[in-house]
Scaffold this motif. Structure first.
Motif, short mmCIF file in Angstrom:
data_model
loop_
_atom_site.label_atom_id
_atom_site.label_comp_id
_atom_site.label_asym_id
_atom_site.label_seq_id
_atom_site.Cartn_x
_atom_site.Cartn_y
_atom_site.Cartn_z
N GLU A 24 3.93 1.49 -1.17
CA GLU A 24 4.55 1.60 -2.49
C GLU A 24 3.57 2.19 -3.50
O GLU A 24 3.96 3.00 -4.35
CB GLU A 24 5.03 0.22 -2.96
CG GLU A 24 6.24 -0.30 -2.19
CD GLU A 24 6.65 -1.69 -2.64
OE1 GLU A 24 5.94 -2.27 -3.50
OE2 GLU A 24 7.68 -2.20 -2.15
N ALA A 25 2.30 1.78 -3.40
CA ALA A 25 1.28 2.34 -4.30
C ALA A 25 1.11 3.84 -4.06
O ALA A 25 0.99 4.63 -5.00
CB ALA A 25 -0.04 1.61 -4.12
N ARG A 26 1.11 4.24 -2.78
CA ARG A 26 1.00 5.68 -2.47
C ARG A 26 2.22 6.44 -2.97
O ARG A 26 2.09 7.56 -3.49
CB ARG A 26 0.83 5.87 -0.96
CG ARG A 26 -0.53 5.44 -0.42
CD ARG A 26 -0.73 5.93 1.00
NE ARG A 26 0.19 5.29 1.94
CZ ARG A 26 -0.08 4.17 2.59
NH1 ARG A 26 -1.24 3.55 2.40
NH2 ARG A 26 0.79 3.65 3.44
N ARG A 60 4.10 5.62 -5.55
CA ARG A 60 4.01 5.73 -7.01
C ARG A 60 3.01 6.80 -7.41
O ARG A 60 3.25 7.57 -8.35
CB ARG A 60 3.62 4.38 -7.62
CG ARG A 60 4.73 3.33 -7.60
CD ARG A 60 4.38 2.16 -8.50
NE ARG A 60 3.17 1.48 -8.05
CZ ARG A 60 3.15 0.47 -7.20
NH1 ARG A 60 4.28 0.01 -6.69
NH2 ARG A 60 2.01 -0.11 -6.87
N ALA A 61 1.88 6.85 -6.70
CA ALA A 61 0.87 7.86 -7.02
C ALA A 61 1.42 9.27 -6.78
O ALA A 61 1.14 10.20 -7.54
CB ALA A 61 -0.39 7.63 -6.18
N ALA A 96 0.83 -1.20 0.00
CA ALA A 96 0.00 0.00 0.00
C ALA A 96 0.87 1.26 0.00
O ALA A 96 0.57 2.23 -0.70
CB ALA A 96 -0.93 -0.01 1.20
#
Length: 218
Positions: free
Chosen positions: A75-77, A79-80, A73
């Motif tokens: 890592e996704a934040r 990247r965003a 989660a």
């Protein structure tokens, strides 16, 4: 597992004691028990532990390493956030380019008028060509009318000529419709740009960079 936790949190189980004296670790485990130790507590590897000074005051809070889902989660934040910053930088670059091209509303309006004029000129030429073809169609139909009493004597070339003229008229009318759409696209483009540029035109221009002083040798 304790070694992995210590590596992830930066805590060493038998690290040298800080200058403030030995640490006391305290936590509440999964069974609700309050535990204390002079080193990180194995029963609380999955939860926060408080590292205390000998006086009992808080030195720091040691957080557990993230779970796999928490790591993904985060890592996704990340990247965003990287994508958001890249988009913001690209938007700022586009705004700078537009300001250089259109430093004020008058320049933008002049460019709109020029773009529309080019489309209008193409539309005028297309309408002129349609008019020529329609007159040619009437001439062919008039020639065909002379053979109305005896259609067997009508030259085959007249049928083909009429078909060619009608096809050409259809092509020109399609081109005219596309030019009408292009005119709408020009208006939409400049309306969108104008909405973006108005706040930029209203903002004070950035201060010019001051040149670095030149030091002359004495």
């Amino acid at each position: 597992m304790a070694a992995l936790w210590c590596a992830a949190t930066g805590v060493q189980a038998q690290a040298p004691q800080p200058a403030g004296g030995p640490s006391i670790y305290a936590c509440v485990d999964s069974k609700g028990r309050r535990l204390t130790s002079d080193r990180p507590i194995a029963e609380c590897l999955d939860r926060e532990q408080r590292e205390l000074n000998p006086s009992g005051s808080l030195r720091r809070v040691v957080v557990p390493p993230p779970t796999e889902m928490e790591r993904l989660a985060q890592e996704a934040r990340d990247r965003a956030e990287v994508e958001r910053r890249a988009q913001a930088a690209e938007q700022a670059r586009r705004e700078r380019v537009m300001l250089v091209r259109y430093p004020n509303e008058a320049a933008h309006n002049a460019e709109r008028a020029s773009a529309l004029q080019r489309v209008d000129e193409s539309m005028a030429l297309t309408r002129l060509r349609i008019g020529q073809l329609e007159r040619q169609q009437k001439d062919v139909e008039a020639a065909m009318a002379r053979f109305a009493a005896d259609s067997a004597k009508m030259p085959n070339g007249l049928f083909q000529e009429k078909a060619d003229v009608l096809k050409a008229i259809g092509i020109q009318k399609k081109a005219l419709a596309e030019l009408e759409q292009e005119k709408q696209r020009v208006h939409l483009r400049f309306d969108t740009e104008s909405a973006q540029l108005r706040p930029l035109w209203a903002s004070p221009p950035p201060e010019p960079a001051q040149p670095a002083p030149i030091l002359l040798p004495r």
